[in-house]
Write a protein that holds these residues in place. Sequence first.
Motif, PDB file in Angstrom:
ATOM      1  N   PRO A 112       0.795  -1.243   0.000  1.00  0.00           N
ATOM      2  CA  PRO A 112       0.000   0.000   0.000  1.00  0.00           C
ATOM      3  C   PRO A 112       0.830   1.297   0.000  1.00  0.00           C
ATOM      4  O   PRO A 112       0.414   2.300   0.592  1.00  0.00           O
ATOM      5  N   ALA A 113       1.980   1.293  -0.628  1.00  0.00           N
ATOM      6  CA  ALA A 113       2.867   2.460  -0.608  1.00  0.00           C
ATOM      7  C   ALA A 113       2.203   3.702  -1.198  1.00  0.00           C
ATOM      8  O   ALA A 113       1.570   3.638  -2.260  1.00  0.00           O
ATOM      9  N   LYS A 114       2.356   4.818  -0.499  1.00  0.00           N
ATOM     10  CA  LYS A 114       1.890   6.113  -0.991  1.00  0.00           C
ATOM     11  C   LYS A 114       2.952   7.170  -0.714  1.00  0.00           C
ATOM     12  O   LYS A 114       3.597   7.164   0.333  1.00  0.00           O
ATOM     13  N   ASN A 115       3.121   8.061  -1.679  1.00  0.00           N
ATOM     14  CA  ASN A 115       4.015   9.211  -1.519  1.00  0.00           C
ATOM     15  C   ASN A 115       5.446   8.786  -1.190  1.00  0.00           C
ATOM     16  O   ASN A 115       6.121   9.393  -0.356  1.00  0.00           O
ATOM     17  N   VAL A 116       5.911   7.751  -1.871  1.00  0.00           N
ATOM     18  CA  VAL A 116       7.297   7.311  -1.704  1.00  0.00           C
ATOM     19  C   VAL A 116       8.199   8.145  -2.602  1.00  0.00           C
ATOM     20  O   VAL A 116       7.839   8.460  -3.739  1.00  0.00           O
TER      21      VAL A 116
END
Length: 468
Positions: free
Chosen positions: A184-188
């Motif tokens: 669920p990666a966000k804003n990496v």
Amino acid sequence: MNKQTLIMLSVLLLFLSCRAQSTDNKKAIIEVNTLSEFKKYLDQDNVHVKLKEGNYQIDDAQKIRFMEITSTNSYYDLRGARFMVDTKLFSRPDLIKSDDGNSMYCAIEISGKNVTLEGLYIETYGDTPGRQSKNKIFNLVGENVTLKDVEVRTTGSSPWGYGYLYGLGGNDVRKMNGIRIGYPAKNVKLLGCKVHMRAMGHAIFLQGSENTLIENCQVDGLLRTTDAMLAETSGYGFDKKFYAGKGNYIEGTIVAEDGKILPGEIISLSEDGIRMYPDYNGHKTLNTTVKACTVTQMRRGICTGLSTSGDKIIDCVVRDCVTTGYNVGNEDVIINCSADAKYGEAFCIPYTNAKNAKVEMTILDSRNGMANNLLAKINGTGHTVVIKTDNSEYIPDTMAIKLSVWEGYGNFNEKAKMHATDITLDNQTSAEVITFKGTENLKVKSVGNVREATNSENLVNEGNRTKR
């Protein structure tokens, strides 16, 4: 006390209060001298940890994610630290599995929130292949995670030295990927990172992540000619009598119909430099920006085409890639980018269902290459394309820009109706533009000659339909 004095005192008190609060919020730097000490803080929130410069060996683990960073609002300063990861760990069947439904092995996973890791050099050593094809160095699945000035060097894939000719995840293939950014990666953010691929696998790839920024990163791999393979007197290819995993076209390399490896071809020993997958278990890969990055000697350089959300590639440079420099897809925007076409087309918009891409591409020196005469490939609908070069001599006379073609990378559906419709093309190079059947409503301005494909060329194009 007058009103003006009261105001001044109030302002002074507010300033002192803010300053005190800022001092309280500033994290004290925790300096540690060993890896075991460092690991104690991987699940600690609001810490600033500095690991002493030096070499650290990772040759034991409890879980298939050898190190897990699960903290919130934490910063890990690894500048000057070097991690050496034993490839034997990737084949350990006794390690504790993950509870996220993904069985991948990785050296470092960051699943926390508002986490920054800066300055690490990490490499694998040894030639023990892993238990699977999904091995990787980093797995980033957190929110607001930043990897800054990290350098990765991969080894430990099997077989090594034959690239993708023996399958892309089959029973024989054990890869060692670089950096994965996945749901669920966000804003990496990947900032100033380097990935040196000395194994089969992707350098940087995305699966179901949202709002990813990859900026000022560098990726490099190695190339090999099929002539060098065919000269072997032992090894994996020799044992298979130099038959590849399948026949015809394999990711930019031509082999015989029966799978026999042919002389005069070239492969990348790794896979893609920067690549988007369309989704992860139904969670789409969305809104990726790749900026000021360089990719050399990989299979595909920068591959956004498999993600359909419309991504941005800005100020990037791709050199010496075998399948294509840029794989462009639906709604993608490519601004001020450059690539050569020595071993594969500089860029392609290969998918018939791709719409409204915008490409601004400068062709770099494409002389002295091999096994390629395709400068660029355009399929789909509604694209706006500008192709230019700083020197007309960079483009050999044999290279052409082709529309509505099966040739080259990216056509998976043999039943598709090949077409390039409503394309606006500004060809500022001397390369010839060839339109194949299915090209309609082309608006073209070209320095090079523009012509329709001959009947024989169209027949060859149709013949390529079943050879992808």
